[in-house]
Design a protein around this motif. Structure first.
Motif, PDB file in Angstrom:
ATOM      1  N   LEU A   1     -35.382  61.774  -8.724  1.00 27.52           N
ATOM      2  CA  LEU A   1     -33.951  62.127  -8.769  1.00 27.52           C
ATOM      3  C   LEU A   1     -33.062  60.915  -8.480  1.00 27.52           C
ATOM      4  CD1 LEU A   1     -34.076  65.555  -6.870  1.00 27.52           C
ATOM      5  CD2 LEU A   1     -33.699  65.208  -9.307  1.00 27.52           C
ATOM      6  N   LEU A   2     -33.635  59.726  -8.521  1.00 27.05           N
ATOM      7  CA  LEU A   2     -32.879  58.524  -8.163  1.00 27.05           C
ATOM      8  C   LEU A   2     -31.629  58.360  -9.036  1.00 27.05           C
ATOM      9  CD1 LEU A   2     -34.386  55.108  -7.229  1.00 27.05           C
ATOM     10  CD2 LEU A   2     -32.509  55.169  -8.851  1.00 27.05           C
ATOM     11  N   GLU A   3     -31.750  58.626 -10.325  1.00 28.63           N
ATOM     12  CA  GLU A   3     -30.599  58.427 -11.228  1.00 28.63           C
ATOM     13  C   GLU A   3     -29.460  59.407 -10.938  1.00 28.63           C
ATOM     14  OE1 GLU A   3     -30.074  55.870 -13.056  1.00 28.63           O
ATOM     15  OE2 GLU A   3     -32.067  55.067 -12.618  1.00 28.63           O
ATOM     16  N   GLU A   4     -29.777  60.532 -10.282  1.00 28.11           N
ATOM     17  CA  GLU A   4     -28.727  61.489  -9.901  1.00 28.11           C
ATOM     18  C   GLU A   4     -27.881  60.937  -8.747  1.00 28.11           C
ATOM     19  OE1 GLU A   4     -28.442  64.597 -11.367  1.00 28.11           O
ATOM     20  OE2 GLU A   4     -30.150  64.191 -12.685  1.00 28.11           O
ATOM     21  N   VAL A   5     -28.459  60.004  -7.999  1.00 30.18           N
ATOM     22  CA  VAL A   5     -27.798  59.456  -6.814  1.00 30.18           C
ATOM     23  C   VAL A   5     -26.755  58.394  -7.180  1.00 30.18           C
ATOM     24  CG1 VAL A   5     -28.268  57.981  -4.795  1.00 30.18           C
ATOM     25  CG2 VAL A   5     -29.710  59.974  -5.240  1.00 30.18           C
ATOM     26  N   ILE A   6     -27.022  57.649  -8.249  1.00 28.74           N
ATOM     27  CA  ILE A   6     -26.165  56.508  -8.605  1.00 28.74           C
ATOM     28  C   ILE A   6     -24.711  56.909  -8.864  1.00 28.74           C
ATOM     29  CG2 ILE A   6     -25.881  54.536 -10.163  1.00 28.74           C
ATOM     30  CD1 ILE A   6     -28.331  54.435  -8.210  1.00 28.74           C
ATOM     31  N   PRO A   7     -24.440  57.977  -9.647  1.00 30.62           N
ATOM     32  CA  PRO A   7     -23.034  58.366  -9.840  1.00 30.62           C
ATOM     33  C   PRO A   7     -22.335  58.765  -8.539  1.00 30.62           C
ATOM     34  CG  PRO A   7     -24.451  59.494 -11.423  1.00 30.62           C
ATOM     35  CD  PRO A   7     -25.351  58.813 -10.448  1.00 30.62           C
ATOM     36  N   ILE A   8     -23.087  59.374  -7.609  1.00 31.55           N
ATOM     37  CA  ILE A   8     -22.506  59.773  -6.311  1.00 31.55           C
ATOM     38  C   ILE A   8     -22.077  58.526  -5.550  1.00 31.55           C
ATOM     39  CG2 ILE A   8     -22.975  60.906  -4.102  1.00 31.55           C
ATOM     40  CD1 ILE A   8     -25.058  62.648  -5.615  1.00 31.55           C
ATOM     41  N   ILE A   9     -22.950  57.498  -5.550  1.00 33.55           N
ATOM     42  CA  ILE A   9     -22.627  56.233  -4.871  1.00 33.55           C
ATOM     43  C   ILE A   9     -21.396  55.583  -5.511  1.00 33.55           C
ATOM     44  CG2 ILE A   9     -23.450  53.862  -4.476  1.00 33.55           C
ATOM     45  CD1 ILE A   9     -26.295  55.040  -4.181  1.00 33.55           C
TER      46      ILE A   9
ATOM     47  N   THR B   1     -17.860  54.713   0.426  1.00 33.87           N
ATOM     48  CA  THR B   1     -19.126  54.308   1.055  1.00 33.87           C
ATOM     49  C   THR B   1     -20.008  55.548   1.196  1.00 33.87           C
ATOM     50  OG1 THR B   1     -18.031  52.563   2.325  1.00 33.87           O
ATOM     51  CG2 THR B   1     -20.199  53.233   3.072  1.00 33.87           C
ATOM     52  N   THR B   2     -21.305  55.384   0.914  1.00 37.41           N
ATOM     53  CA  THR B   2     -22.275  56.484   1.017  1.00 37.41           C
ATOM     54  C   THR B   2     -23.415  56.072   1.939  1.00 37.41           C
ATOM     55  OG1 THR B   2     -21.777  57.203  -1.242  1.00 37.41           O
ATOM     56  CG2 THR B   2     -23.856  57.968  -0.295  1.00 37.41           C
ATOM     57  N   LEU B   3     -23.777  56.966   2.859  1.00 33.68           N
ATOM     58  CA  LEU B   3     -24.982  56.771   3.677  1.00 33.68           C
ATOM     59  C   LEU B   3     -26.092  57.648   3.115  1.00 33.68           C
ATOM     60  CD1 LEU B   3     -23.635  56.850   7.373  1.00 33.68           C
ATOM     61  CD2 LEU B   3     -23.861  54.891   5.861  1.00 33.68           C
ATOM     62  N   LEU B   4     -27.253  57.034   2.832  1.00 34.58           N
ATOM     63  CA  LEU B   4     -28.416  57.793   2.356  1.00 34.58           C
ATOM     64  C   LEU B   4     -29.394  57.908   3.516  1.00 34.58           C
ATOM     65  CD1 LEU B   4     -27.474  55.726  -0.170  1.00 34.58           C
ATOM     66  CD2 LEU B   4     -29.249  57.010  -1.334  1.00 34.58           C
ATOM     67  N   PHE B   5     -29.494  59.098   4.112  1.00 33.42           N
ATOM     68  CA  PHE B   5     -30.372  59.302   5.277  1.00 33.42           C
ATOM     69  C   PHE B   5     -31.782  59.660   4.819  1.00 33.42           C
ATOM     70  CE2 PHE B   5     -26.495  59.823   7.834  1.00 33.42           C
ATOM     71  CZ  PHE B   5     -26.863  59.108   8.955  1.00 33.42           C
ATOM     72  N   THR B   6     -32.765  58.925   5.333  1.00 35.47           N
ATOM     73  CA  THR B   6     -34.168  59.261   5.121  1.00 35.47           C
ATOM     74  C   THR B   6     -34.759  59.667   6.464  1.00 35.47           C
ATOM     75  OG1 THR B   6     -34.870  56.987   5.519  1.00 35.47           O
ATOM     76  CG2 THR B   6     -34.374  57.579   3.236  1.00 35.47           C
ATOM     77  N   ASN B   7     -35.885  60.372   6.430  1.00 30.51           N
ATOM     78  CA  ASN B   7     -36.489  60.853   7.679  1.00 30.51           C
ATOM     79  C   ASN B   7     -37.382  59.821   8.349  1.00 30.51           C
ATOM     80  OD1 ASN B   7     -35.216  63.310   7.565  1.00 30.51           O
ATOM     81  ND2 ASN B   7     -36.882  64.338   6.487  1.00 30.51           N
ATOM     82  N   THR B   8     -37.845  58.831   7.577  1.00 32.28           N
ATOM     83  CA  THR B   8     -38.747  57.826   8.155  1.00 32.28           C
ATOM     84  C   THR B   8     -38.324  56.425   7.711  1.00 32.28           C
ATOM     85  OG1 THR B   8     -40.303  57.818   6.295  1.00 32.28           O
ATOM     86  CG2 THR B   8     -40.699  59.446   8.028  1.00 32.28           C
TER      87      THR B   8
ATOM     88  N   ASP C   1     -15.689  47.882   7.485  1.00 33.01           N
ATOM     89  CA  ASP C   1     -14.772  47.111   6.647  1.00 33.01           C
ATOM     90  C   ASP C   1     -14.774  47.569   5.191  1.00 33.01           C
ATOM     91  OD1 ASP C   1     -14.356  45.657   8.938  1.00 33.01           O
ATOM     92  OD2 ASP C   1     -15.733  44.032   8.374  1.00 33.01           O
ATOM     93  N   ALA C   2     -15.599  48.581   4.884  1.00 33.35           N
ATOM     94  CA  ALA C   2     -15.699  49.139   3.526  1.00 33.35           C
ATOM     95  C   ALA C   2     -16.137  48.092   2.507  1.00 33.35           C
ATOM     96  CB  ALA C   2     -14.374  49.779   3.107  1.00 33.35           C
ATOM     97  N   THR C   3     -16.995  47.141   2.930  1.00 34.64           N
ATOM     98  CA  THR C   3     -17.495  46.132   1.994  1.00 34.64           C
ATOM     99  C   THR C   3     -18.855  46.523   1.414  1.00 34.64           C
ATOM    100  OG1 THR C   3     -18.432  44.883   3.840  1.00 34.64           O
ATOM    101  CG2 THR C   3     -16.244  44.219   3.073  1.00 34.64           C
ATOM    102  N   LEU C   4     -19.399  47.651   1.852  1.00 33.74           N
ATOM    103  CA  LEU C   4     -20.663  48.141   1.313  1.00 33.74           C
ATOM    104  C   LEU C   4     -20.447  49.472   0.605  1.00 33.74           C
ATOM    105  CD1 LEU C   4     -23.164  47.418   4.241  1.00 33.74           C
ATOM    106  CD2 LEU C   4     -23.139  46.294   2.008  1.00 33.74           C
ATOM    107  N   LYS C   5     -21.056  49.623  -0.569  1.00 38.92           N
ATOM    108  CA  LYS C   5     -20.976  50.892  -1.300  1.00 38.92           C
ATOM    109  C   LYS C   5     -21.989  51.898  -0.760  1.00 38.92           C
ATOM    110  CE  LYS C   5     -19.163  52.014  -4.766  1.00 38.92           C
ATOM    111  NZ  LYS C   5     -17.979  52.888  -4.911  1.00 38.92           N
ATOM    112  N   ALA C   6     -23.149  51.406  -0.319  1.00 35.89           N
ATOM    113  CA  ALA C   6     -24.211  52.322   0.113  1.00 35.89           C
ATOM    114  C   ALA C   6     -25.088  51.676   1.176  1.00 35.89           C
ATOM    115  CB  ALA C   6     -25.068  52.728  -1.082  1.00 35.89           C
TER     116      ALA C   6
END
Length: 840
Positions: A251-259, A264-271, A314-319
């Protein structure tokens, strides 16, 4: 100044910021100025810091009319935070208020990151507001004349109390507060908590049951309706037979438009492993994000983490791909969107992460749920309802943690010493030690002075001396130094520093992972492919590698289990599906077109998307209803599969699988391999199991649970491993000096030797007993297992003899294969299995 005049100062400052104080903030100000203790429950990003820092300052102004010309000497308040990353945020907020209203109060930080020079200055004179961690607070108690330094304290604020409560760090705080109450007559204790179910108990643990502090306390809840929007990313093509191996990367390609559509988007992983993989895969497929995307987890070096945190502000990162290292408290206003990759396993964790976006009063939080396999969409549906109902987990406090008490008494002995009668009266006012008897306390005193009954012949265990006046004191400087180095309750595997051959610190990695590699092996870490050159002392020397394939590190404790609340919510979702399917079959409506029309009205979007999976499950077996417990059996070339579905979380299933295998072995000689996930467990054998015999003998009975569990799991071996942590906390084994840590295998062998001595010669040893108690209560979750077996005993057991694996059983089967095969071979094997299932 009266209350109105003091409030006028605060209100004016709020107006100058174009803000308006919330009612809950004013309630806290009022309660604090009235001399009350309390617990504040408020959502993330609602202004909790100002709810408590402002009344501390107002109280100071009230007591010191000439406050502008007479700077305050000594510490006024201690603010305890579980994460060092939060301390800078709190310091900035506190300084901003006092500077802008013209109050000359100083603010300082004391954590593991504080320089030696600054610590020395603090030892001479503490700042007016000291921001610290539970461990650093204990170090203050280990310093000379700490009682004089802390006597001026007006308040101790424990931030993110829900994070500390269900841990031994929370016990450390209980003990520290029991001491500070006795030496600071004006003390007011406050806790701040966001997501927690048992709020009343949380306040009782913080203040001490039945204590005067508890009697003079309030619980203040912020009535702020924080809007949280949950959006599930649903695959366009549904897996009929789900499996967990791809980490959701399809589902990686579904994430790109959201970013791209968010600031700025935080992608939380469990590990941390998952974090590393997602970061690499996104950059691999979308190199245009290089420079706009970063990674953040606890093993990356401090400088990089701070750089990432500042870049988010500073909003210099998109993700940013991250782990729980960004779960708490830090105010990142530019974050608009959160993506949760995989089930968060708990409602509180999910709400906490959702609160990272729109981290300002009145702002909406948006969180996307990305399933790593189809079955996790059931969790997504359950979370939607949990968000609406605000049903969150309780945090269960520890009881009788003797190892923490041993460490605490040694800490007091390192500083100015202590008188047992005085300290015992303080200790029993805490929640953890409310049932501690004088005999047990006497055993602990004997332990720290003589090394207990079986160790009294060894000088190294005789740390504390009893002086003529009855004071318990450590006079040996070497013993005192080693103790200070080891203060804390977080025990992990030995951590090695990762550095480039030519210099440059990358981060830290656990010894157990590196010990499996040999020079020349390539592994992924901090977003780079690194070739291992050699391991020297506590250094892992590496160089950059252009090799594409690599090993991804895994960290201990990487696998989480469903919380009891999540398990219950998940079962309720499945019961709703079962009811719909059963009704449609009874009404002769089991036609795809009619079923879809009915489900649109009754099921969530996530569950509707899973209808192909559920239909196939019903075709091969069934979806169990609320009064049913499902067992499936089938045969493959691997052997005879027996799959059970309690839907209670992997830790409970591990224990239940072992328990059932043991009970079956008493009936018939048979050997099983056990596999489990959050939905169920499997017993695989090369010979057929007589399932009817299992049912007739009621082998899932809750009777004789503890004794059977002990025998089934080799509880002694599990307790032996658990004892290592207890031995480290209690100071029985020394972990080493900075940059010269003792290897974990040596720590393990030392603690195992002590365990064997206590087991054979001193079975009444409290630390030995604690090892068994923690094994059953925390590791095996005996209480939850008991409840699950009670529930199963009231349900109708439905045994389905299937011809082939079902959609529900497939994730469990593939999880077992993962232990045997590399990721590439596993993917190929699963493709063949799926192809065969589809053909059949």
């Amino acid at each position: 100044m009266n209350k109105n005049e003091l409030f006028h100062i605060a209100n004016n400052w709020f107006e100058s910021q174009s803000w308006k104080p919330f009612p809950f903030q004013k309630q806290v100000w009022t309660a604090f100025l009235q001399g009350k203790n309390g617990l504040l429950n408020a959502p993330t990003g609602s202004g909790k810091t100002y709810a408590l820092w402002i009344p501390i300052v107002l109280d100071y102004i009230k007591s010191n009319p000439d406050y502008k010309s007479q700077p305050k000497k000594g510490v006024l308040a201690i603010w305890v935070t579980p994460l060092r990353a939060l301390s800078v945020e709190i310091k900035n907020s506190a300084e901003r208020f006092v500077e802008e209203i013209g109050v000359p109060l100083t603010v300082g930080i004391r954590t593991g990151d504080t320089s030696q020079k600054e610590r020395a200055a603090q030892n001479r004179s503490l700042p007016n507001l000291l921001i610290t961690t539970p461990e650093s607070l204990q170090l203050i108690l280990a310093s000379k004349a700490y009682d004089k330094k802390l006597s001026s304290l007006v308040s101790v604020v424990t931030d993110e109390w829900h994070e500390l409560l269900g841990s031994k760090r929370g016990v450390q705080m209980e003990l520290a507060l029991s001491r500070i109450k006795s030496i600071a007559p004006k003390l007011r204790i406050w806790g701040i908590s966001a997501t927690i179910g048992n709020l009343d108990q949380a306040r009782e643990v913080l203040l001490g049951p039945g204590s005067n502090a508890y009697k003079n306390s309030v619980l203040i809840k912020a009535k702020i309706n924080k809007k949280i929007t949950v959006k599930s990313i649903i695959p366009k093509k549904m897996e009929i037979f789900p499996w967990r191996g791809h980490l959701g990367l399809h589902l990686l390609e579904e994430v790109i438009p959201i970013i791209n559509n968010s600031k700025t988007t935080l992608l939380f992983t469990n590990t941390r492993s998952q974090c590393e993989i997602w970061f690499q895969k996104i950059l691999e497929k979308h190199p245009e994000l290089a420079g706009e995307m970063a990674m953040h987890h606890g093993s990356i070096n401090k400088e990089t983490r701070i750089w990432v945190e500042n870049a988010i502000r500073d909003a210099t990162l998109k993700a940013v791909v991250c782990t729980s290292s960004l779960d708490l408290g830090v105010d990142f206003a530019p974050v608009e969107t959160i993506i949760q990759i995989g089930g968060p396993k708990g409602v509180a964790r999910f709400l906490q992460r959702a609160g990272r976006s729109g981290h300002q009063p009145g702002k909406e939080s948006v969180i996307y749920f990305l399933p790593t396999h189809a079955m996790e969409l059931i969790e997504a549906s359950a979370l939607q309802k949990a968000v609406e109902s605000q049903k969150v987990e309780d945090r269960i406090p520890y009881l009788n943690s003797y190892d923490v008490l041993v460490q605490y008494l040694t800490t007091l002995a390192v500083s100015d010493g202590f008188y047992p009668e005085e300290i015992y009266e303080e200790v029993i006012t805490t929640f953890c030690y409310q049932t501690l008897t004088s005999d047990q306390f006497g055993w602990i005193l004997n332990f720290i002075t003589l090394g207990s009954q079986s160790l009294h012949a060894y000088d190294e265990f005789q740390k504390v001396e009893i002086e003529v006046d009855g004071r318990f004191k450590i006079n040996n400087k070497g013993v005192a130094m080693r103790h200070r180095l080891q203060i804390g309750t977080i025990v992990s595997d030995a951590v090695l520093t990762v550095k480039f051959l030519k210099g440059g610190y990358i981060g830290s990695i656990e010894e157990w992972f590196i010990s499996k590699l040999k020079p020349g092996d390539v592994f992924t870490f901090a977003g780079r492919n690194l070739e291992l050159f050699r391991v020297k002392n506590m250094l892992v020397l590496v160089k950059k590698s252009k090799q594409r394939s690599s090993i991804v590190p895994s960290w201990m404790g990487g696998r989480m289990s469903l919380s009891s609340e999540m398990s219950q919510l998940l079962r309720e979702e499945l019961y709703a599906v079962a009811e719909l399917l059963n009704n449609s079959i009874e009404s002769n409506l089991y036609r795809p077109d009619l079923l879809t029309k009915i489900s649109t009205k009754t099921l969530s979007r996530e569950l509707r998307s899973l209808l192909p999976v559920f239909k196939r499950q019903v075709k091969e077996s069934m979806v169990p209803a609320h009064n049913q417990f499902l067992i499936e059996t089938f045969k493959t070339r691997e052997g005879y599969h027996n799959v059970f579905y309690p839907f209670e979380g992997r830790f409970v299933h591990e224990a239940m699988g072992s328990l059932l295998a043991y009970r079956i072995s008493l009936l018939t000689p048979i050997t099983f391999s056990i596999a489990f996930n959050d939905y169920g467990f499997e017993l695989l054998s090369d010979q057929q199991l007589d399932m009817q015999q299992v049912l007739d003998n009621d082998l899932l009975s809750p009777q004789f649970l503890k004794s059977d569990l002990e025998k089934s799991l080799n509880a002694t071996e599990m307790a032996r491993r658990k004892f290592r942590d207890i031995a480290v906390i209690a100071g029985l084994v020394f972990t080493g000096y900075p940059n010269k840590l003792i290897k974990s295998k040596h720590l393990q062998s030392s603690s195992q030797l002590l365990f064997s001595v206590f087991k054979d010669y001193e079975p009444e040893n409290l630390l030995l007993q604690q090892a068994y108690t923690e094994t059953f209560e925390h590791q095996l979750e005996e209480g939850r297992l008991q409840i699950a077996l009670d529930r199963i005993s009231s349900q109708t057991i439905v045994w389905k003899a299937c011809n082939k694996p079902t959609p529900f059983s497939f994730p469990i089967i593939t999880d077992r294969l993962r232990e045997k095969l590399s990721s590439e071979k596993l993917a190929d094997r699963i493709k063949r299995m799926l192809s065969n299932l589809e053909k059949r």
